[in-house]
Design a protein around this motif. Structure first.
Motif, short mmCIF file in Angstrom:
data_model
loop_
_atom_site.label_atom_id
_atom_site.label_comp_id
_atom_site.label_asym_id
_atom_site.label_seq_id
_atom_site.Cartn_x
_atom_site.Cartn_y
_atom_site.Cartn_z
N TYR A 40 0.86 -1.17 0.00
CA TYR A 40 0.00 0.00 0.00
C TYR A 40 0.91 1.23 0.00
O TYR A 40 1.79 1.35 0.86
N PHE A 41 0.71 2.08 -1.00
CA PHE A 41 1.55 3.28 -1.15
C PHE A 41 3.03 2.90 -1.19
O PHE A 41 3.89 3.59 -0.65
N GLY A 42 3.31 1.81 -1.81
CA GLY A 42 4.70 1.40 -2.01
C GLY A 42 5.31 0.63 -0.87
O GLY A 42 6.48 0.24 -0.94
N ARG A 43 4.58 0.39 0.21
CA ARG A 43 5.13 -0.34 1.35
C ARG A 43 4.15 -1.41 1.81
O ARG A 43 2.94 -1.24 1.67
N THR A 44 4.69 -2.44 2.40
CA THR A 44 3.84 -3.49 2.96
C THR A 44 3.27 -3.01 4.29
O THR A 44 3.75 -2.03 4.89
N ILE A 45 2.30 -3.73 4.78
CA ILE A 45 1.67 -3.38 6.05
C ILE A 45 2.69 -3.46 7.19
O ILE A 45 2.71 -2.60 8.09
N VAL A 46 3.56 -4.46 7.14
CA VAL A 46 4.59 -4.60 8.17
C VAL A 46 5.54 -3.41 8.16
O VAL A 46 5.91 -2.86 9.21
N SER A 47 5.93 -2.96 6.94
CA SER A 47 6.83 -1.81 6.83
C SER A 47 6.18 -0.55 7.37
O SER A 47 6.80 0.23 8.10
N TRP A 48 4.90 -0.36 7.03
CA TRP A 48 4.19 0.82 7.55
C TRP A 48 4.06 0.75 9.07
O TRP A 48 4.16 1.77 9.78
N ALA A 49 3.83 -0.43 9.62
CA ALA A 49 3.70 -0.58 11.06
C ALA A 49 5.01 -0.23 11.77
O ALA A 49 5.00 0.43 12.83
N LYS A 50 6.15 -0.64 11.21
CA LYS A 50 7.44 -0.32 11.80
C LYS A 50 7.71 1.18 11.81
O LYS A 50 8.15 1.77 12.81
N ILE A 51 7.40 1.83 10.66
CA ILE A 51 7.61 3.28 10.57
C ILE A 51 6.68 4.02 11.53
O ILE A 51 7.08 4.96 12.23
N GLY A 52 5.40 3.61 11.56
CA GLY A 52 4.46 4.25 12.46
C GLY A 52 4.86 4.11 13.91
O GLY A 52 4.76 5.06 14.70
N LEU A 53 5.32 2.91 14.31
CA LEU A 53 5.76 2.69 15.68
C LEU A 53 6.96 3.55 16.03
O LEU A 53 7.05 4.12 17.12
N PHE A 54 7.90 3.67 15.07
CA PHE A 54 9.09 4.50 15.30
C PHE A 54 8.71 5.95 15.56
O PHE A 54 9.16 6.56 16.55
N TYR A 55 7.86 6.54 14.70
CA TYR A 55 7.49 7.96 14.86
C TYR A 55 6.60 8.17 16.08
O TYR A 55 6.64 9.23 16.71
N LEU A 56 5.79 7.17 16.41
CA LEU A 56 4.97 7.28 17.61
C LEU A 56 5.85 7.37 18.86
O LEU A 56 5.63 8.22 19.73
N ILE A 57 6.86 6.53 18.93
CA ILE A 57 7.78 6.57 20.07
C ILE A 57 8.60 7.85 20.06
O ILE A 57 8.79 8.50 21.09
#
Length: 320
Positions: A40-57
């Motif tokens: 989705y938008f060039g990234r897998t769901i797992v990749s998006w989850a990792k990025i989201g978790l990083f910026y959330l922290i």
């Protein structure tokens, strides 16, 4: 028999396939969701989850750090007591004077009080400005806390810590609204107030034989007539700035007295506090002439500087 020889470079070019150009709609749809790669938008769901978790922290830690810094900062402040006082503050220890009514807001920097004639429409603005300024003195509810700890002070009954003294402007005849503040008789009243400086204590002229030699002669004579207990006062004088102004200003009256009573000081930002006032009435100024007026406050630790407006205030008066 002829033999054809192919170079390695030619073989590589023949092996390369030109990518298929997709229409824009299909290309954009594939960017949104590619079912083959499950992106989705060039990234897998797992990749998006990792990025989201990083910026959330990251932003969570940043917000917590800012919140802790602000909390520590506010622990060092008091809502009523300034951190930097007197000589350590930007205001310093030399109060200035202010006057009311002020000219219209459009006349930025102007200090001219000018009106024509004795008809109410000619001086309505000045009368309304004073009435608005004095409203908080007349209606205690307009000032938070006013009326709960108000105290009728005098030189024998000093306020206790946290109490505020009443400023009874209603009794200052003829400088009250019922008398049009004297404007209808070309005898206008101007109200003076001393700028507030937290913790500042005036040094009074308690010795009538040791008054400031720069004091106007009339003020010196007045001080010598007041009871000794009333010498704890910041005195006030208003004069024409130049010899011609002194001739044209006419008699000057002060209400309720020619100074600010000492029991209003020091200012400690008590709830409901209102600055003391002195009403100055110019009873017979010469009409049709611009009169430059300078008012000064007098205490041993008040120094006068006309350029920086320390301990004094300047305004002009003109009545046509």
């Amino acid at each position: 028999m002829a033999v054809t020889v192919y170079s390695e470079e030619k073989k590589d070019d023949e092996c390369r396939l030109k990518p298929v150009e997709l229409p824009f709609r299909e290309k954009f749809s594939k960017f949104l969701h590619d079912p083959e790669e499950n992106t989705y938008f060039g990234r897998t769901i797992v990749s998006w989850a990792k990025i989201g978790l990083f910026y959330l922290i990251f932003y969570g830690c940043l917000a917590a750090l800012v919140a802790i810094c602000m909390w520590v900062f506010f622990q060092t402040l008091d809502p009523r007591i300034p951190k930097w006082q007197l000589d350590e503050s930007l205001i310093g220890t030399n109060p200035g004077l202010g006057f009311r009514p002020m000219p219209v807001e459009a006349a930025v920097g102007s200090t001219l009080i000018w009106y024509k004639g004795t008809k109410v429409e000619n001086y309505q603005y000045w009368k309304d400005s004073l009435e608005k300024f004095l409203k908080v003195y007349k209606q205690p509810g307009l000032n938070p806390g006013r009326g709960q700890n108000i105290y009728n002070c005098d030189y024998d009954q000093l306020p206790q810590r946290g109490q505020v003294c009443n400023v009874d402007v209603n009794s200052w005849a003829p400088c009250h609204v019922e008398n049009e503040f004297g404007y209808h008789k070309s005898s206008p009243c101007i109200f003076l107030k001393l700028n507030k400086i937290y913790g500042w204590r005036p040094e009074f002229y308690n010795d009538t034989n040791n008054l400031d030699e720069r004091m106007p002669k009339a003020l010196k004579q007045y001080i010598k007539t007041v009871p000794s207990k009333e010498l704890n006062t910041i005195w006030v004088s208003c004069e024409g700035e130049n010899p011609a102004d002194k001739e044209n200003i006419g008699p000057v009256q002060y209400y309720p007295r020619q100074g600010f009573p000492g029991y209003f000081f020091p200012y400690e930002n008590s709830e409901g506090y209102l600055s003391p006032l002195v009403a100055v009435q110019f009873t017979r100024p010469i009409p049709g002439i611009l009169i430059n007026i300078e008012c000064k406050a007098w205490a041993k630790n008040i120094h006068h500087d006309r350029h920086d407006r320390l301990g004094s205030v300047h305004f002009e008066l003109m009545i046509d």
